[in-house]
Write an enzyme that holds these catalytic residues in place. Sequence first.
Site, PDB file in Angstrom:
ATOM      1  N   CYS A 174       0.804  -1.231   0.000  1.00  0.00           N
ATOM      2  CA  CYS A 174       0.000   0.000   0.000  1.00  0.00           C
ATOM      3  C   CYS A 174       0.839   1.285   0.000  1.00  0.00           C
ATOM      4  CB  CYS A 174      -0.974  -0.010   1.174  1.00  0.00           C
ATOM      5  SG  CYS A 174      -0.278  -0.628   2.704  1.00  0.00           S
ATOM      6  N   HIS A 181      -2.026   6.707   4.215  1.00  0.00           N
ATOM      7  CA  HIS A 181      -0.590   6.686   4.506  1.00  0.00           C
ATOM      8  C   HIS A 181       0.054   7.986   4.003  1.00  0.00           C
ATOM      9  CE1 HIS A 181      -1.106   2.660   5.736  1.00  0.00           C
ATOM     10  NE2 HIS A 181      -0.564   2.006   4.725  1.00  0.00           N
TER      11      HIS A 181
HETATM   12  P1  NAP Z   1      -7.049  -8.893   7.978  1.00  0.00           P
HETATM   13  O1  NAP Z   1      -7.980  -7.798   8.356  1.00  0.00           O
HETATM   14  O2  NAP Z   1      -6.265  -9.552   9.058  1.00  0.00           O
HETATM   15  O3  NAP Z   1      -7.899 -10.043   7.174  1.00  0.00           O
HETATM   16  C1  NAP Z   1      -7.334 -11.289   6.853  1.00  0.00           C
HETATM   17  C2  NAP Z   1      -8.354 -12.177   6.145  1.00  0.00           C
HETATM   18  O4  NAP Z   1      -7.736 -13.449   5.892  1.00  0.00           O
HETATM   19  C3  NAP Z   1      -9.625 -12.474   6.970  1.00  0.00           C
HETATM   20  O5  NAP Z   1     -10.732 -12.502   6.127  1.00  0.00           O
HETATM   21  C4  NAP Z   1      -9.363 -13.878   7.519  1.00  0.00           C
HETATM   22  O6  NAP Z   1     -10.551 -14.619   7.757  1.00  0.00           O
HETATM   23  C5  NAP Z   1      -8.610 -14.493   6.348  1.00  0.00           C
HETATM   24  N1  NAP Z   1      -7.842 -15.658   6.805  1.00  0.00           N
HETATM   25  C6  NAP Z   1      -6.985 -15.755   7.852  1.00  0.00           C
HETATM   26  N2  NAP Z   1      -6.517 -17.025   7.957  1.00  0.00           N
HETATM   27  C7  NAP Z   1      -7.108 -17.746   6.972  1.00  0.00           C
HETATM   28  C8  NAP Z   1      -7.043 -19.112   6.570  1.00  0.00           C
HETATM   29  N3  NAP Z   1      -6.288 -19.997   7.223  1.00  0.00           N
HETATM   30  N4  NAP Z   1      -7.787 -19.497   5.498  1.00  0.00           N
HETATM   31  C9  NAP Z   1      -8.570 -18.622   4.829  1.00  0.00           C
HETATM   32  N5  NAP Z   1      -8.681 -17.308   5.185  1.00  0.00           N
HETATM   33  C10 NAP Z   1      -7.953 -16.880   6.235  1.00  0.00           C
HETATM   34  O7  NAP Z   1      -5.964  -8.394   6.915  1.00  0.00           O
HETATM   35  P2  NAP Z   1      -6.082  -7.192   5.834  1.00  0.00           P
HETATM   36  O8  NAP Z   1      -5.536  -5.937   6.382  1.00  0.00           O
HETATM   37  O9  NAP Z   1      -7.443  -7.210   5.247  1.00  0.00           O
HETATM   38  O10 NAP Z   1      -5.004  -7.645   4.759  1.00  0.00           O
HETATM   39  C11 NAP Z   1      -5.235  -8.721   3.866  1.00  0.00           C
HETATM   40  C12 NAP Z   1      -4.039  -8.877   2.952  1.00  0.00           C
HETATM   41  O11 NAP Z   1      -3.877  -7.675   2.183  1.00  0.00           O
HETATM   42  C13 NAP Z   1      -2.724  -9.067   3.710  1.00  0.00           C
HETATM   43  O12 NAP Z   1      -1.910  -9.942   2.989  1.00  0.00           O
HETATM   44  C14 NAP Z   1      -2.136  -7.658   3.766  1.00  0.00           C
HETATM   45  O13 NAP Z   1      -0.746  -7.664   3.896  1.00  0.00           O
HETATM   46  C15 NAP Z   1      -2.595  -7.102   2.416  1.00  0.00           C
HETATM   47  N6  NAP Z   1      -2.755  -5.638   2.347  1.00  0.00           N
HETATM   48  C16 NAP Z   1      -3.444  -4.942   3.294  1.00  0.00           C
HETATM   49  C17 NAP Z   1      -3.602  -3.558   3.152  1.00  0.00           C
HETATM   50  C18 NAP Z   1      -4.357  -2.723   4.159  1.00  0.00           C
HETATM   51  O14 NAP Z   1      -4.361  -1.480   3.999  1.00  0.00           O
HETATM   52  N7  NAP Z   1      -5.017  -3.317   5.154  1.00  0.00           N
HETATM   53  C19 NAP Z   1      -3.075  -2.914   2.050  1.00  0.00           C
HETATM   54  C20 NAP Z   1      -2.399  -3.652   1.083  1.00  0.00           C
HETATM   55  C21 NAP Z   1      -2.251  -5.006   1.242  1.00  0.00           C
HETATM   56  P3  NAP Z   1     -11.181 -14.819   9.239  1.00  0.00           P
HETATM   57  O15 NAP Z   1     -11.916 -13.557   9.580  1.00  0.00           O
HETATM   58  O16 NAP Z   1     -12.086 -15.984   9.059  1.00  0.00           O
HETATM   59  O17 NAP Z   1     -10.031 -15.084  10.161  1.00  0.00           O
END
Ligand code: NAP
Length: 350
Positions: A145, A239
């Site tokens: 991001c 950011h």
């Molecule tokens: P998050 O809020 O922690 O969400 C993670 C997701 O993954 C949840 O839906 C979770 O489901 C699922 N998950 C976890 N363990 C799993 C498993 N074993 N099998 C299937 N699903 C599973 O994270 P996020 O911030 O949305 O980020 C998601 C991805 O995007 C990450 O790789 C992060 O680095 C990337 N990212 C994030 C941002 C940002 O601004 N947040 C920006 C760019 C990239 P449950 O609810 O069922 O646990």
Amino acid sequence: MEKKIKVGILGATGSVGQKFIELLKNHPWFEIAELGASERSAGKKYKDAANWIMKSPLNKDISELEVKKCIPNYESKLIFSGLDSSVAEQIETDFANAGYFVISNSRNHRFDKDVPLMIPEVNAEHLSLIDKQPYKGGIVTNPNCSTIGMVLALKPLHDAFKIKKINVVTMQALSGGGYPGVPSMDIIDNVVPFIGGEEEKMETEPLKILGKLGNSEVIFENDIKISAQCNRVAVIDGHLETVQVEFENKPTKEEIIDAWNNFKGVPQELQLPFAPIKPIHYFAEDNLPQPKLQRDLENGMAGSVGRLREDPLFHYKFIVLSHNTVRGAAGGTILNAELLKAKGYLDKIN
Ligand code: NAP
């Protein structure tokens, strides 16, 4: 009216997953058909599995959808992934092998040599790497991001004046760490001067994104040296980054502002639904851009720059701001998907 393309969202309960749901409401080309998350959520109605933290209310139809496991038995052939990176690699590979087009926000496949690391305004031509992939479907990745905001601002300057060195310090929002993210006791009255893996991503991803397309892989732009320091601050979204740049050919301040103001890419030429009219907005005011004021510019899809001035160490310094879960994640992914569709890659799945 053309039939909409069905989309499955993996990681639908998370911070990025929820933003997908919010942004895809009324999308002209795509409609959400399936939602996937971990075993903890699978089998539950979405409204019971997710702690909805978006500003807009959760749509009734979506709230009643049953959350699925993340296995490639989806009806939707277009998959947006907001999966935790600890599980994304294998799940995304399985979907691509089974004929799905996966657009991912996770870091896992970003450096696979046949996988585009895409910012559509910057390197749309890298999309053709998909043709080199061994999958029945395909994988496209969205960069980190903070990298997206910075590279959007640097692309027109690199094209015109060739960048040699970058020093960047970030002040990154809480939503970037997922939900629930950093504990409140750690971030209130505080700045956390470490975000695991972030500095390495900012120092390497731009080199692939700004690289030239070779026969079967990207030739990295290794002439640029980047130093990044990343901090977590008590802002919800957006950011902010302070950037110092040195060029091969030092431009004037006016030339830099012109380059930003005239910057357009393929999404603008194609008038893709999520393309901002101007990818970069320049602010001349001394105290802008600010997360609270500019992060939602052009629905969160435009980056902002400001405080451009000469630098005693490098040639220039300035501020970049971009919305991390919109331009930096879900919105950027949707724009990637729109480019895929416009370039005909989704014809065979529709
Ligand atoms: P998050 O809020 O922690 O969400 C993670 C997701 O993954 C949840 O839906 C979770 O489901 C699922 N998950 C976890 N363990 C799993 C498993 N074993 N099998 C299937 N699903 C599973 O994270 P996020 O911030 O949305 O980020 C998601 C991805 O995007 C990450 O790789 C992060 O680095 C990337 N990212 C994030 C941002 C940002 O601004 N947040 C920006 C760019 C990239 P449950 O609810 O069922 O646990």
